[in-house]
Design an enzyme around this catalytic site. Structure first.
Site, PDB file in Angstrom:
ATOM      1  N   GLU A   1      63.236 -31.976 101.636  1.00  0.00           N
ATOM      2  CA  GLU A   1      62.258 -31.225 102.430  1.00  0.00           C
ATOM      3  C   GLU A   1      61.259 -32.087 103.095  1.00  0.00           C
ATOM      4  O   GLU A   1      60.512 -32.798 102.515  1.00  0.00           O
ATOM      5  CB  GLU A   1      61.393 -30.615 101.185  1.00  0.00           C
ATOM      6  CG  GLU A   1      62.145 -29.702 100.349  1.00  0.00           C
ATOM      7  CD  GLU A   1      62.428 -28.288 101.050  1.00  0.00           C
ATOM      8  OE1 GLU A   1      62.002 -28.113 102.502  1.00  0.00           O
ATOM      9  OE2 GLU A   1      63.131 -27.565 100.515  1.00  0.00           O
TER      10      GLU A   1
ATOM     11  N   CYS B   1      53.251 -29.583 105.148  1.00  0.00           N
ATOM     12  CA  CYS B   1      54.658 -29.326 106.169  1.00  0.00           C
ATOM     13  C   CYS B   1      54.770 -28.143 106.837  1.00  0.00           C
ATOM     14  O   CYS B   1      55.333 -28.151 107.957  1.00  0.00           O
ATOM     15  CB  CYS B   1      55.782 -29.654 105.405  1.00  0.00           C
ATOM     16  SG  CYS B   1      56.047 -28.532 103.858  1.00  0.00           S
TER      17      CYS B   1
END
Length: 504
Positions: free
Chosen positions: A261, A295
């Site tokens: 990720e 993010c």
């Protein structure tokens, strides 16, 4: 401060390594100082792990896996149910510790702990739904099916911006899948990790267990040992793209699995039919929430020329009203960046964008009057999608681009190396469906009339391209933590071969 640590039973804990209930181990490793980013004042010190203790922790996780994998999955779910209940009991103080150590505002810190509770609830239900498929065999009197088996001890490496939630996405699912785990948190948020491990220890003790959840505090050396360790079949890594590349290459080199990720450079398209009031509220939270340190933060705004000026004016007005300050203070909507390096990176990006012809519409300044790591969120109108726009800067910078036709907007949207989250604001069914089609957004997450951040735990979370391709949290992301096994049973008296082969 003392009362907060007391609520979490942390006053007497100063470890760097843990293997289970009351299993805090002494370490000769250097101390990491946990710092409040709003003031740069130290909160506490945490001992780091040394190599021989690393090996001890991994051996413990391997040994515990031998019995945990044979525990029926619904019974594993009972432990996660109790972990969720334990987190409910400390929801507010743990959320406040997240805010204190990471810098996100108190509602977001508490929301992060709620996310941990939610994923525990999800995993409890999942513990009774680890399904496989049944297939028809071409051979008479044969049955074929697949089942999913526990994978093994897994490594979880997390970053500073979600110091607890990302661990829980992995840990809750991996535990009901039958895995044990070893967690390396960010060096910037070690105290929050110690607090969570302390809670996990108590839950394990209540179930007569140890070595299921394990913690290793340390720097890149600990991460390197984990990625190189063949005893850890899966490394779940959350962090930057450059480090993610190293993790992927190292783990692949030993033929292990990595669940990545990595970065996001998320965009929102706003077309001429959009509800601008709705869009402004969504863009504001997605771009400014967590001081742009998600993010999934919105970093690019691609607006139709017909409404671009109006939308920009509304956003500038909203940005100038954002209360910035102590993240634990009521009414504050944006806290500090995590450290001085993050501030410097933001200021460099603003300067570069202006050098590329960008017009700074608002913000973009450091605010040392508020504290060492405070900034004003920035909106920069860009003439084109330059290299700085295509680069993820982990800070509250929103680049504004304009377009005429939807295919132009989608091309701009997809023309970045990252592919995590995306959104379009529109009242046009055709535009919405085009954005969600195979020729639309190339991201792992695509939304209509909501922002790019704030994903729910029920869906699989992750992205494509340089975001890494990993999927965590909901849907069938549990399969990453298990191994698939195809089984065939012959219940007849003959031995026919597949493909009709005759032998002998």
């Amino acid at each position: 401060m003392k009362s907060l640590l007391d609520k979490l039973n942390l006053q007497s804990v100063n470890p760097g390594v843990c293997t289970g209930p009351d299993g805090w181990l002494d370490s000769a490793g250097p101390l990491i100082t946990s710092v409040n980013p709003a003031t740069n004042e130290p909160i506490a010190q945490v001992q780091t792990a040394v190599p021989h203790l690393y090996d001890h922790v991994v051996q413990t996780a391997v040994a515990t896996f031998q019995s945990w994998r044979s525990t029926p999955a619904p019974q594993r779910g009972l432990l996660i149910r109790d972990l969720g209940e334990a987190l409910r009991e400390v929801r507010e103080p743990l959320g406040e510790l997240v805010s204190l150590e990471m810098g996100k505002i108190r509602p977001e810190g508490i929301g992060e702990v709620q996310e941990m509770i939610d994923i525990c609830d999800f995993a409890v239900g999942l513990s009774r739904q680890l399904y496989g498929l049944t297939m028809h065999s071409e051979r008479p009197s044969h049955r074929m099916y697949e089942q999913w088996q526990p994978l093994g001890p897994i490594g979880i490496i997390t970053t500073f911006n979600f110091p607890t939630a990302v661990w829980s996405w992995n840990a809750a699912i991996a535990a009901v899948a039958g895995d044990t785990m070893i967690w390396k948190p960010s060096e910037l948020t070690p105290l929050t990790a110690v607090a969570v491990q302390h809670i996990a220890n108590r839950v394990m003790a209540d179930h007569g267990l140890s070595g299921l959840f394990n913690l290793l505090v340390g720097g890149p050396n600990v991460g390197k040992m984990m990625t190189e360790d063949g005893r850890l079949p899966l490394i779940a890594f959350t962090g930057s793209i450059p480090v993610g590349r190293i993790v992927a290459q190292t783990v692949a080199g030993r033929l292990g699995r990595s669940l990545l990720e990595l970065g996001g450079n998320n965009a929102i398209i706003v077309d001429q039919t959009a509800d601008l009031d709705l869009a402004v509220r969504a863009i504001l939270f997605a771009a400014v929430g967590t001081a742009g340190q998600r993010c999934t933060s919105t970093r690019r705004l691609i607006a139709h020329r017909a409404i671009a000026d109006d939308l920009a004016a509304r956003l500038v007005k909203a940005y100038q009203q954002v209360p910035i300050g102590d993240p634990l203070q009521e009414g504050v909507l944006m806290g500090p960046l995590v450290n001085e390096k993050a501030v410097a990176n933001m200021l460099r990006a603003v300067q570069q964008a202006q050098a590329d012809g960008g017009q700074l519409l608002t913000g973009g300044r450091a605010r040392p009057d508020l504290g060492p790591n405070f900034v004003e969120p920035a909106i920069i109108k860009m003439p084109a999608q330059t290299e700085i726009v295509r680069t993820e800067t982990f800070a509250p910078i929103l680049y504004l681009l304009e377009y005429e036709a939807l295919d132009e907007a989608i091309a701009l949207h997809n023309d970045v190396p990252q592919g995590l989250s995306s959104a379009i604001f529109t009242d046009s069914l055709r535009a919405a469906e085009t954005f969600l089609s195979a020729g639309g957004s190339d991201c792992g997450i695509a939304n209509v009339n909501i922002g790019t951040s704030g994903a729910e735990i029920g869906g699989a979370f992750g992205g494509e391209k340089e975001t890494g391709g990993g999927r965590e949290s909901g849907s069938d992301a549990w399969k990453a933590y298990m191994r698939r096994q195809t089984n065939t049973i012959n219940w007849g008296k003959d031995l026919p071969l597949a493909q009709g082969i005759q032998f002998g």
